[in-house]
Design a protein around this motif. Sequence first.
Motif, PDB file in Angstrom:
ATOM      1  N   LEU A 104      -0.845   0.743  -7.769  1.00 42.54           N
ATOM      2  CA  LEU A 104      -0.814   1.536  -6.544  1.00 42.54           C
ATOM      3  C   LEU A 104      -0.195   0.747  -5.384  1.00 42.54           C
ATOM      4  O   LEU A 104       0.581   1.294  -4.597  1.00 42.54           O
ATOM      5  CB  LEU A 104      -2.229   1.988  -6.184  1.00 42.54           C
ATOM      6  N   ALA A 105      -0.528  -0.542  -5.310  1.00 40.58           N
ATOM      7  CA  ALA A 105       0.021  -1.386  -4.240  1.00 40.58           C
ATOM      8  C   ALA A 105       1.532  -1.490  -4.356  1.00 40.58           C
ATOM      9  O   ALA A 105       2.254  -1.420  -3.353  1.00 40.58           O
ATOM     10  CB  ALA A 105      -0.612  -2.778  -4.298  1.00 40.58           C
ATOM     11  N   GLY A 106       2.029  -1.660  -5.567  1.00 37.45           N
ATOM     12  CA  GLY A 106       3.474  -1.748  -5.775  1.00 37.45           C
ATOM     13  C   GLY A 106       4.172  -0.453  -5.426  1.00 37.45           C
ATOM     14  O   GLY A 106       5.266  -0.459  -4.856  1.00 37.45           O
ATOM     15  N   PHE A 107       3.537   0.668  -5.749  1.00 40.86           N
ATOM     16  CA  PHE A 107       4.100   1.984  -5.440  1.00 40.86           C
ATOM     17  C   PHE A 107       4.265   2.152  -3.933  1.00 40.86           C
ATOM     18  O   PHE A 107       5.336   2.521  -3.444  1.00 40.86           O
ATOM     19  CB  PHE A 107       3.178   3.079  -6.000  1.00 40.86           C
ATOM     20  N   ILE A 108       3.201   1.849  -3.184  1.00 45.61           N
ATOM     21  CA  ILE A 108       3.230   1.997  -1.727  1.00 45.61           C
ATOM     22  C   ILE A 108       4.187   0.992  -1.104  1.00 45.61           C
ATOM     23  O   ILE A 108       4.983   1.317  -0.219  1.00 45.61           O
ATOM     24  CB  ILE A 108       1.811   1.814  -1.145  1.00 45.61           C
ATOM     25  N   ASP A 109       4.125  -0.250  -1.584  1.00 49.83           N
ATOM     26  CA  ASP A 109       4.927  -1.331  -1.016  1.00 49.83           C
ATOM     27  C   ASP A 109       6.420  -1.049  -1.145  1.00 49.83           C
ATOM     28  O   ASP A 109       7.206  -1.383  -0.263  1.00 49.83           O
ATOM     29  CB  ASP A 109       4.587  -2.642  -1.716  1.00 49.83           C
ATOM     30  N   ALA A 110       6.811  -0.442  -2.257  1.00 53.00           N
ATOM     31  CA  ALA A 110       8.233  -0.181  -2.503  1.00 53.00           C
ATOM     32  C   ALA A 110       8.821   0.812  -1.517  1.00 53.00           C
ATOM     33  O   ALA A 110      10.018   0.803  -1.259  1.00 53.00           O
ATOM     34  CB  ALA A 110       8.425   0.340  -3.922  1.00 53.00           C
ATOM     35  N   ILE A 111       7.965   1.642  -0.947  1.00 50.42           N
ATOM     36  CA  ILE A 111       8.455   2.714  -0.082  1.00 50.42           C
ATOM     37  C   ILE A 111       8.305   2.358   1.397  1.00 50.42           C
ATOM     38  O   ILE A 111       9.275   2.391   2.154  1.00 50.42           O
ATOM     39  CB  ILE A 111       7.711   4.030  -0.394  1.00 50.42           C
ATOM     40  N   VAL A 112       7.094   2.003   1.802  1.00 48.26           N
ATOM     41  CA  VAL A 112       6.856   1.770   3.236  1.00 48.26           C
ATOM     42  C   VAL A 112       6.166   0.445   3.533  1.00 48.26           C
ATOM     43  O   VAL A 112       5.926   0.124   4.694  1.00 48.26           O
ATOM     44  CB  VAL A 112       6.009   2.924   3.836  1.00 48.26           C
ATOM     45  N   GLY A 113       5.842  -0.338   2.525  1.00 43.22           N
ATOM     46  CA  GLY A 113       5.099  -1.575   2.760  1.00 43.22           C
ATOM     47  C   GLY A 113       3.609  -1.302   2.902  1.00 43.22           C
ATOM     48  O   GLY A 113       3.163  -0.155   2.922  1.00 43.22           O
ATOM     49  N   GLY A 114       2.818  -2.365   3.009  1.00 41.48           N
ATOM     50  CA  GLY A 114       1.374  -2.206   3.166  1.00 41.48           C
ATOM     51  C   GLY A 114       0.589  -2.344   1.886  1.00 41.48           C
ATOM     52  O   GLY A 114      -0.634  -2.154   1.871  1.00 41.48           O
ATOM     53  N   GLY A 115       1.253  -2.703   0.791  1.00 36.42           N
ATOM     54  CA  GLY A 115       0.554  -2.850  -0.476  1.00 36.42           C
ATOM     55  C   GLY A 115      -0.488  -3.951  -0.479  1.00 36.42           C
ATOM     56  O   GLY A 115      -1.450  -3.923  -1.255  1.00 36.42           O
ATOM     57  N   GLY A 116      -0.322  -4.920   0.411  1.00 36.11           N
ATOM     58  CA  GLY A 116      -1.286  -6.017   0.500  1.00 36.11           C
ATOM     59  C   GLY A 116      -2.677  -5.565   0.884  1.00 36.11           C
ATOM     60  O   GLY A 116      -3.662  -6.256   0.593  1.00 36.11           O
ATOM     61  N   LEU A 117      -2.784  -4.397   1.531  1.00 31.67           N
ATOM     62  CA  LEU A 117      -4.097  -3.861   1.873  1.00 31.67           C
ATOM     63  C   LEU A 117      -4.897  -3.505   0.626  1.00 31.67           C
ATOM     64  O   LEU A 117      -6.122  -3.371   0.687  1.00 31.67           O
ATOM     65  CB  LEU A 117      -3.948  -2.612   2.745  1.00 31.67           C
TER      66      LEU A 117
END
Length: 256
Positions: free
Chosen positions: A19-32
């Motif tokens: 899920l983090a990679g999915f979000i990070d690839a688009i808008v960032g914030g996967g570290g949350l």
Amino acid sequence: MEILATSINWLVLAGAGLLAGFIDAIVGGGGLLSIPALLSVGMPAHLSLGTNKLASSMSSSTAAYTYYKKHLFDPRLWKKCFIATAVGAVVGSVLVYLIDGDLLEKILPVIVILVALYSLLFRKVLHGEFHPPKHRPRTKRQLLQGFILGSYDGFAGPGLGSMWIVSSRVLYKLSFLKSCALSRAMTFVSNIVALAIFIYHGNVDFAVGLLLGSSMMLGSYIGTHSAIRFGLPFIRPLFITMVIIIAIHLSWNAWT
């Protein structure tokens, strides 16, 4: 590794990484998602940050390469930005040790909230599909943007993807997808620099990082292809949601 001793821990890291990679690839914030996942399986905070940088480097490289293959990012146009981002990441990593950590925690939510307000108030940043000029992006703008945001990633990093997207839209009139592509490429640069520093200090668990990074790479691959296929109507609400979540998360940690 003790952290990987149970299948539940493995599933937590794999699921959070996807899920983090999915979000990070688009808008960032996967570290949350990825950093709390590492903490939840018993990894110390400093080791979690370094291990997450390894995983994030794998994820951002996948996203950047996918955007490049789809002709949404041309590295030849952004050489100055690459260099400035790398230098900024080094400077930011040094500043971490010179500035009061409590002050930093209180400043970060303000920065992210300002990005959110700017994006919502100046609706063209989110809603307009710009047509960028055909000439090479101005060198001074590349150097300034790369150094500031590279420093921010080395210094802290929350909300970095959103900052790259908004600033690229404003400075270069890039389309939303091309702004996402530039964001992932430059995030990869600052991630690699920060990772080298964490490795130097011995704060990276390679076994766990590779596991988490592999799942984040898969999530990143799915995320980039989803963004490319569904475009702005798909990216825009996710972008707004993640900026607001990051701002709330940082504010809660800093002020409560």
